[in-house]
Design a protein around this motif. Sequence first.
Motif, mmCIF file in Angstrom:
data_model
loop_
_atom_site.group_PDB
_atom_site.id
_atom_site.type_symbol
_atom_site.label_atom_id
_atom_site.label_comp_id
_atom_site.label_asym_id
_atom_site.label_seq_id
_atom_site.Cartn_x
_atom_site.Cartn_y
_atom_site.Cartn_z
ATOM 1 N N GLU A 30 -90.698 1.860 28.883
ATOM 2 C CA GLU A 30 -90.390 2.897 27.922
ATOM 3 C C GLU A 30 -89.271 3.655 28.591
ATOM 4 O O GLU A 30 -89.460 4.243 29.639
ATOM 5 N N ALA A 31 -88.098 3.590 28.041
ATOM 6 C CA ALA A 31 -86.906 4.054 28.747
ATOM 7 C C ALA A 31 -86.818 5.575 28.779
ATOM 8 O O ALA A 31 -85.841 6.160 28.369
ATOM 9 N N THR A 32 -87.840 6.226 29.286
ATOM 10 C CA THR A 32 -87.854 7.685 29.314
ATOM 11 C C THR A 32 -87.146 8.247 30.531
ATOM 12 O O THR A 32 -86.878 9.427 30.579
ATOM 13 N N LEU A 33 -86.847 7.444 31.514
ATOM 14 C CA LEU A 33 -86.104 7.891 32.679
ATOM 15 C C LEU A 33 -84.662 7.436 32.545
ATOM 16 O O LEU A 33 -84.387 6.340 32.044
ATOM 17 N N ILE A 34 -83.746 8.261 33.039
ATOM 18 C CA ILE A 34 -82.322 7.948 32.933
ATOM 19 C C ILE A 34 -82.016 6.570 33.510
ATOM 20 O O ILE A 34 -81.276 5.782 32.915
ATOM 21 N N GLU A 35 -82.588 6.255 34.667
ATOM 22 C CA GLU A 35 -82.318 4.959 35.290
ATOM 23 C C GLU A 35 -82.779 3.802 34.393
ATOM 24 O O GLU A 35 -82.083 2.805 34.241
ATOM 25 N N GLU A 36 -83.948 3.951 33.775
ATOM 26 C CA GLU A 36 -84.443 2.897 32.885
ATOM 27 C C GLU A 36 -83.553 2.768 31.651
ATOM 28 O O GLU A 36 -83.247 1.652 31.206
ATOM 29 N N GLU A 37 -83.149 3.904 31.085
ATOM 30 C CA GLU A 37 -82.277 3.865 29.909
ATOM 31 C C GLU A 37 -80.949 3.196 30.252
ATOM 32 O O GLU A 37 -80.422 2.393 29.475
ATOM 33 N N PHE A 38 -80.408 3.507 31.424
ATOM 34 C CA PHE A 38 -79.163 2.889 31.878
ATOM 35 C C PHE A 38 -79.297 1.369 31.918
ATOM 36 O O PHE A 38 -78.443 0.640 31.411
ATOM 37 N N HIS A 39 -80.373 0.877 32.524
ATOM 38 C CA HIS A 39 -80.552 -0.571 32.657
ATOM 39 C C HIS A 39 -80.856 -1.229 31.306
ATOM 40 O O HIS A 39 -80.431 -2.369 31.066
ATOM 41 N N LEU A 40 -81.568 -0.535 30.438
ATOM 42 C CA LEU A 40 -81.791 -1.072 29.101
ATOM 43 C C LEU A 40 -80.462 -1.210 28.365
ATOM 44 O O LEU A 40 -80.158 -2.258 27.792
ATOM 45 N N LEU A 41 -79.650 -0.140 28.377
ATOM 46 C CA LEU A 41 -78.354 -0.215 27.697
ATOM 47 C C LEU A 41 -77.452 -1.264 28.325
ATOM 48 O O LEU A 41 -76.626 -1.865 27.627
ATOM 49 N N SER A 42 -77.600 -1.515 29.612
ATOM 50 C CA SER A 42 -76.830 -2.593 30.250
ATOM 51 C C SER A 42 -77.207 -3.936 29.630
ATOM 52 O O SER A 42 -76.332 -4.779 29.391
ATOM 53 N N THR A 80 -75.386 17.977 41.521
ATOM 54 C CA THR A 80 -75.912 17.849 40.159
ATOM 55 C C THR A 80 -77.397 18.183 40.161
ATOM 56 O O THR A 80 -78.081 18.054 41.171
ATOM 57 N N ASP A 81 -77.885 18.618 39.011
ATOM 58 C CA ASP A 81 -79.284 19.016 38.881
ATOM 59 C C ASP A 81 -80.218 17.849 38.592
ATOM 60 O O ASP A 81 -81.416 17.960 38.776
ATOM 61 N N SER A 82 -79.678 16.753 38.067
ATOM 62 C CA SER A 82 -80.546 15.632 37.718
ATOM 63 C C SER A 82 -79.728 14.342 37.703
ATOM 64 O O SER A 82 -78.502 14.363 37.797
ATOM 65 N N ASP A 83 -80.429 13.244 37.557
ATOM 66 C CA ASP A 83 -79.771 11.943 37.465
ATOM 67 C C ASP A 83 -79.063 11.828 36.113
ATOM 68 O O ASP A 83 -79.432 12.491 35.137
ATOM 69 N N PHE A 84 -78.055 10.974 36.049
ATOM 70 C CA PHE A 84 -77.275 10.817 34.820
ATOM 71 C C PHE A 84 -76.586 9.460 34.848
ATOM 72 O O PHE A 84 -76.595 8.768 35.860
ATOM 73 N N TYR A 85 -76.009 9.089 33.707
ATOM 74 C CA TYR A 85 -75.136 7.924 33.709
ATOM 75 C C TYR A 85 -73.933 8.215 32.833
ATOM 76 O O TYR A 85 -73.957 9.091 31.966
ATOM 77 N N ILE A 86 -72.867 7.490 33.119
ATOM 78 C CA ILE A 86 -71.622 7.591 32.354
ATOM 79 C C ILE A 86 -71.528 6.340 31.504
ATOM 80 O O ILE A 86 -71.826 5.236 31.965
ATOM 81 N N MET A 87 -71.132 6.521 30.246
ATOM 82 C CA MET A 87 -71.022 5.385 29.332
ATOM 83 C C MET A 87 -69.702 5.465 28.581
ATOM 84 O O MET A 87 -69.022 6.486 28.615
ATOM 85 N N THR A 88 -69.369 4.380 27.911
ATOM 86 C CA THR A 88 -68.153 4.359 27.110
ATOM 87 C C THR A 88 -68.278 5.374 25.977
ATOM 88 O O THR A 88 -69.376 5.647 25.489
ATOM 89 N N ARG A 89 -67.155 5.917 25.605
ATOM 90 C CA ARG A 89 -67.123 6.826 24.457
ATOM 91 C C ARG A 89 -66.755 5.998 23.233
ATOM 92 O O ARG A 89 -65.761 5.275 23.231
#
Length: 187
Positions: free
Chosen positions: A3-15, A37-46
């Motif tokens: 369940e992609a509730t963590l930024i890292e999981e969401e990043f890998h799912l979108l990959s 930074t205050d938390s983990d994040f990812y950068i994606m295409t706009r």
Amino acid sequence: AFEATLIEEEFHLLSSVARTDFLAPKPLWLGIDVPGTDSDFYIMTRLPGKTIGTYLGGADKLPERYLLDLAELLAKLHHYPLDTFTDYIDRYDNRAVLGDGVSDWYRRRIEAWRRYATETDAEFHLPSPMMIWLLTWLERNVPPDARKPVLLHGDYNIHNFLTVDGRVTAVLDWENAMFGAPEHDLA
């Protein structure tokens, strides 16, 4: 526990999703424990476009073409075979999902929720009798369904789409994604 509730999981799912032709942003870089930074994040295409509505408004003004785009996109998402997401499954889920039917997968999810609820509750207070009852009821009432699970967006709502000229250009916000029955996304 897919369940992609963590930024890292969401990043890998979108990959994994980015390796398909689905209209979703491509993740470019994952920042974990980045100083300053205050938390983990990812950068994606706009991707081009803007949202046509919000969670609380705008649905009353949707053009028919837009609704047809949404239906076609959802059918397309649910059409990808599970092995499309093997990299993600190997990282975050039990590989058994590749052989599971929908019922089997939901039963394993309910058991994971039970473990999470009792472990989290035990850390702070006694487990909730209501949560125990609810999970038991869900477990006993999973309908038989031998279909293969599909990737679900988990929040397929107008505030999670970008549009240009009334046409969908991107599906955003994959933090609630999971596997399951296709009708789950309609609920």
